[in-house]
Design a protein around this motif. Structure first.
Motif, PDB file in Angstrom:
ATOM      1  N   UNK A 128       0.809  -1.228   0.000  1.00  0.00           N
ATOM      2  CA  UNK A 128       0.000   0.000   0.000  1.00  0.00           C
ATOM      3  C   UNK A 128       0.844   1.281   0.000  1.00  0.00           C
ATOM      4  N   UNK A 129       2.059   1.225   0.532  1.00  0.00           N
ATOM      5  CA  UNK A 129       2.887   2.442   0.563  1.00  0.00           C
ATOM      6  C   UNK A 129       3.169   2.953  -0.840  1.00  0.00           C
ATOM      7  N   UNK A 130       3.139   2.053  -1.820  1.00  0.00           N
ATOM      8  CA  UNK A 130       3.437   2.446  -3.195  1.00  0.00           C
ATOM      9  C   UNK A 130       4.850   2.152  -3.623  1.00  0.00           C
ATOM     10  N   UNK A 131       5.694   1.660  -2.697  1.00  0.00           N
ATOM     11  CA  UNK A 131       7.085   1.357  -3.037  1.00  0.00           C
ATOM     12  C   UNK A 131       7.129   0.118  -3.922  1.00  0.00           C
ATOM     13  N   UNK A 132       7.702   0.255  -5.129  1.00  0.00           N
ATOM     14  CA  UNK A 132       7.733  -0.855  -6.078  1.00  0.00           C
ATOM     15  C   UNK A 132       8.996  -1.686  -5.862  1.00  0.00           C
ATOM     16  N   UNK A 133       8.789  -2.982  -5.636  1.00  0.00           N
ATOM     17  CA  UNK A 133       9.916  -3.905  -5.509  1.00  0.00           C
ATOM     18  C   UNK A 133      10.283  -4.470  -6.884  1.00  0.00           C
ATOM     19  N   UNK A 134       9.931  -3.736  -7.920  1.00  0.00           N
ATOM     20  CA  UNK A 134      10.284  -4.080  -9.289  1.00  0.00           C
ATOM     21  C   UNK A 134      10.639  -2.786 -10.013  1.00  0.00           C
ATOM     22  N   UNK A 135      11.313  -2.885 -11.128  1.00  0.00           N
ATOM     23  CA  UNK A 135      11.682  -1.707 -11.903  1.00  0.00           C
ATOM     24  C   UNK A 135      10.456  -1.192 -12.657  1.00  0.00           C
ATOM     25  N   UNK A 136      10.046   0.019 -12.322  1.00  0.00           N
ATOM     26  CA  UNK A 136       8.860   0.608 -12.937  1.00  0.00           C
ATOM     27  C   UNK A 136       9.183   1.997 -13.458  1.00  0.00           C
ATOM     28  N   UNK A 137       8.634   2.295 -14.619  1.00  0.00           N
ATOM     29  CA  UNK A 137       8.815   3.628 -15.194  1.00  0.00           C
ATOM     30  C   UNK A 137       7.790   4.627 -14.659  1.00  0.00           C
ATOM     31  N   UNK A 138       6.895   4.171 -13.773  1.00  0.00           N
ATOM     32  CA  UNK A 138       5.797   5.033 -13.327  1.00  0.00           C
ATOM     33  C   UNK A 138       6.150   5.902 -12.129  1.00  0.00           C
ATOM     34  N   UNK A 195      -9.230   3.788  -6.293  1.00  0.00           N
ATOM     35  CA  UNK A 195      -8.902   3.987  -7.713  1.00  0.00           C
ATOM     36  C   UNK A 195     -10.118   4.271  -8.579  1.00  0.00           C
ATOM     37  N   UNK A 196     -11.273   3.671  -8.258  1.00  0.00           N
ATOM     38  CA  UNK A 196     -12.462   3.890  -9.075  1.00  0.00           C
ATOM     39  C   UNK A 196     -12.913   5.336  -9.049  1.00  0.00           C
ATOM     40  N   UNK A 197     -12.530   6.094  -8.033  1.00  0.00           N
ATOM     41  CA  UNK A 197     -12.872   7.512  -7.942  1.00  0.00           C
ATOM     42  C   UNK A 197     -11.691   8.424  -8.256  1.00  0.00           C
ATOM     43  N   UNK A 198     -10.596   7.829  -8.694  1.00  0.00           N
ATOM     44  CA  UNK A 198      -9.398   8.588  -9.046  1.00  0.00           C
ATOM     45  C   UNK A 198      -8.836   8.034 -10.348  1.00  0.00           C
ATOM     46  N   UNK A 199      -9.317   8.535 -11.480  1.00  0.00           N
ATOM     47  CA  UNK A 199      -8.875   7.985 -12.769  1.00  0.00           C
ATOM     48  C   UNK A 199      -7.365   7.973 -12.944  1.00  0.00           C
ATOM     49  N   UNK A 200      -6.691   8.963 -12.385  1.00  0.00           N
ATOM     50  CA  UNK A 200      -5.232   8.992 -12.499  1.00  0.00           C
ATOM     51  C   UNK A 200      -4.585   7.824 -11.779  1.00  0.00           C
ATOM     52  N   UNK A 201      -5.099   7.489 -10.594  1.00  0.00           N
ATOM     53  CA  UNK A 201      -4.557   6.354  -9.841  1.00  0.00           C
ATOM     54  C   UNK A 201      -4.871   5.046 -10.552  1.00  0.00           C
ATOM     55  N   UNK A 202      -6.071   4.927 -11.095  1.00  0.00           N
ATOM     56  CA  UNK A 202      -6.427   3.704 -11.796  1.00  0.00           C
ATOM     57  C   UNK A 202      -5.525   3.482 -13.003  1.00  0.00           C
ATOM     58  N   UNK A 203      -5.254   4.534 -13.763  1.00  0.00           N
ATOM     59  CA  UNK A 203      -4.370   4.387 -14.919  1.00  0.00           C
ATOM     60  C   UNK A 203      -2.945   4.070 -14.490  1.00  0.00           C
ATOM     61  N   UNK A 206      -2.939   0.480 -13.684  1.00  0.00           N
ATOM     62  CA  UNK A 206      -3.001  -0.309 -14.906  1.00  0.00           C
ATOM     63  C   UNK A 206      -1.629  -0.390 -15.577  1.00  0.00           C
ATOM     64  N   UNK A 207      -0.907   0.704 -15.573  1.00  0.00           N
ATOM     65  CA  UNK A 207       0.426   0.709 -16.180  1.00  0.00           C
ATOM     66  C   UNK A 207       1.366  -0.214 -15.411  1.00  0.00           C
ATOM     67  N   UNK A 208       1.291  -0.176 -14.077  1.00  0.00           N
ATOM     68  CA  UNK A 208       2.166  -1.029 -13.282  1.00  0.00           C
ATOM     69  C   UNK A 208       1.815  -2.508 -13.451  1.00  0.00           C
ATOM     70  N   UNK A 209       0.535  -2.836 -13.471  1.00  0.00           N
ATOM     71  CA  UNK A 209       0.144  -4.228 -13.693  1.00  0.00           C
ATOM     72  C   UNK A 209       0.594  -4.687 -15.080  1.00  0.00           C
ATOM     73  N   UNK A 210       0.496  -3.808 -16.056  1.00  0.00           N
ATOM     74  CA  UNK A 210       0.970  -4.147 -17.397  1.00  0.00           C
ATOM     75  C   UNK A 210       2.467  -4.430 -17.382  1.00  0.00           C
TER      76      UNK A 210
END
Length: 563
Positions: A128-138, A195-203, A206-210
């Motif tokens: 939940x903190x948002x720290x990515x344990x993978x290499x992400x361009x986001x 995320x459903x109420x924050x389109x920016x967070x949802x996108x 989506x980019x990270x899951x991709x």
């Protein structure tokens, strides 16, 4: 005061009067703020049937909770909720500068997991903190911008796959870093931050899951710890063979459900009390307790996802390693009773638990006990739900039933006799597994060519409603089948659902009074004097052999003011 009455199938729900009243509101099981109900999970799931069958065969997974705040020995991510600006800024800016797990060896993790009998791993690619344990361009808030720099997720997946262990992604759609960067309060399970109420967070999600599902090879499973409806569709689109667990299956936490759940499900349970490593204020479950959770989960048709939390340097604490090795010894001997099995007609007879190879294969009777069974001694017991025939055979897993070390005149041959009251079995624990000959864990007896000897009753948990006077909760249940018993006691159990998460369970069950039924039908209990709060309940039926349970369902008792 508890009142039990029989009612018709048409249940009336009383209306609130004026003034203060207490009301019961039914919530979807284990999904409180996740926007899809349990029924939605089943009807909308695109998990493939053959892949779900594969998932059910695995039985035992390893959950790994690890993130940048493991350096502090703090609850993973959640310390940011309600934190001061100073704490929040130092969390996001300072912690990445010191995260350098120089003793991280994913191959060592994977070898230990394979020894323990683990069949799949679920790794926290982003909590939940948002720290990515993978290499992400986001985002800059990730492992790439630490002294360690390397892609931990890639290394974990490669190492576990090398050991034949399936790779699974844990992903949190909630992202405290994104909320902070966009001037939003750090919270969970409230509409303003979903995320459903924050389109920016949802996108962003989506980019990270991709990234995760296109850069890391075939991913077998994914666990969405938050709003999942959009992201799970993306996961199935990118990798059609992926199994979505949380978000498409039942995934209770910290406790095994009371009864068997329909279809595949997964219980995630900590080794101690914490998900992420905590150097103090931690109490680990014993190896015997963890093994018990494993076979009880399998007896009820689920998978156990057992959690470990690596230390900040990348190693597992010795307490965690020791428990995995204890499980590993048990699985080395008894693994065939865990893999590729399905529930028997009943999960247990007292302290004897059952699993059965799918397609009506061998039955396994798992003999649990809190007292160590000394090697070289006999145990006799009777199974009332099992019938043997002339072609049946019985043996103890792991031993040849011919030899007891240092006792050349003792022949530990397993024997059985079918009598009118049940299957009488006599077995000896003969194999020497530890030096003191008193290994404390369950022994498994394998039975081939056996059939059920009884028809168990079936009970269903119904709905809940407020009472007519607004002072209690009325719980409904239905006895669907009496089986072969002429009379049965029925009732309910309920407990508070306090815990760190909507899925977590830790309170003990409280039983209501019971009523004797001689035919199938609907029954109810009026529970009074219940303090406001969140609860769950289930119906039960007492068979002469054991108590069987309906599905666990949640209910809220709250004080409201009506105008």
């Amino acid at each position: 005061m508890l009142k039990i009455i029989l009612i018709s199938k048409k249940w009336a729900i009383a209306k609130l009067g004026r003034g203060f009243a207490i009301m019961a509101v039914l919530l979807p099981f284990a999904l409180a703020s996740h926007s899809i109900t349990a029924q939605d999970l089943e009807s909308a799931s695109r998990n493939k049937p053959d892949r779900l069958d594969w998932f059910r065969d695995q039985g035992f997974g390893l959950f790994v909770h690890w993130s940048v705040d493991s350096q502090l020995g703090v609850v993973i991510s959640h310390s940011l909720v309600g934190a001061s600006d100073d704490y929040t800024n130092r969390f996001f800016n300072d912690l990445p500068r010191t995260f350098n797990p120089t003793r991280f060896d994913p191959n060592e993790w994977a070898r230990l997991a394979a020894t323990a009998g683990v069949r799949y791993v679920m790794f926290t690619t982003k909590h939940h903190s948002g720290f990515t344990m993978f290499h992400s361009e986001t985002t800059p808030f990730g492992i790439e911008n630490t002294p360690f720099h390397r892609d931990i997720t890639a290394e974990v997946f490669d190492a576990f796959r090398h050991q034949g262990i399936a790779a699974g992604v844990y992903f949190s759609p909630d992202d405290f870093y994104w909320l902070h960067q966009h001037g939003k309060p750090i919270k969970r399970h409230v509409p303003e931050v979903e995320p459903s109420n924050n389109p920016g967070l949802l996108q962003y999600d989506r980019t990270q899951v991709t990234e995760l599902l296109t850069h890391y090879g075939p991913v077998d499973l994914i666990f969405f710890d938050g709003e999942a409806s959009d992201l799970r569709e993306l996961a199935w689109k990118l990798q059609p063979n992926i199994i979505v667990t949380r978000g498409a299956l039942e995934t209770p936490e910290l406790a095994v459900p009371s009864g068997s759940l329909p279809g595949p499900w997964e219980a995630s349970i900590t080794m101690g009390t914490a998900w992420q490593y905590q150097p103090d204020n931690e109490r680990y479950k014993s190896g015997s307790d963890l093994i018990r959770l494993l076979f009880q989960t399998r007896a009820k048709g689920g998978n156990l996802l057992l959690n470990v939390g690596p230390m900040a340097n990348g190693q597992l604490a010795i307490e965690q390693e020791n428990r995995l090795r204890e499980i590993g010894l048990w699985m080395f001997v008894n693994g065939e009773s865990i893999y590729g099995v399905r529930p028997w007609i009943i999960p247990n007879e007292g302290d004897i638990w059952f699993t059965q190879k799918k397609n009506k294969g061998p039955l396994y009777a798992i003999l649990d006990s809190t007292v160590p069974w000394e090697r070289g001694t006999w145990r006799e017991f009777t199974l009332h739900s099992v019938r043997a025939n002339k072609d049946s055979s019985i043996s103890v897993l792991g031993q040849d039933d011919k030899t007891v070390e240092y006792k050349p005149t003792t022949i530990p041959q397993s024997t059985w006799t079918q009598q009118e009251d049940g299957l009488h079995i006599r077995v000896m624990r003969a194999q020497r597994l530890q030096d003191n000959s008193q290994w404390p864990n369950a022994v498994v007896v394998k039975l081939t060519d056996v059939t059920p000897s009884l028809t168990p009753p079936r009970v269903k948990t119904g709905t809940s409603a407020q009472s007519a006077d607004g002072a209690s909760i009325v719980l409904h249940g239905e006895l669907l089948d009496t089986g072969d018993a002429p009379a049965l006691d029925v009732g309910f159990e309920y407990r508070a659902t306090t815990g760190e998460d909507t899925h977590a369970r830790s309170a003990v069950w409280i039983s209501t009074e019971t009523r004797k039924l001689t035919a199938k039908g609907i029954f109810q209990v009026d529970v009074r004097n219940l303090a406001p709060g969140s609860y769950e309940f289930h119906a039960f039926v007492k068979h002469p052999l054991l108590t069987l349970y309906g599905e666990d369902k949640p209910v809220i008792r709250s004080i409201t003011h009506s105008k």
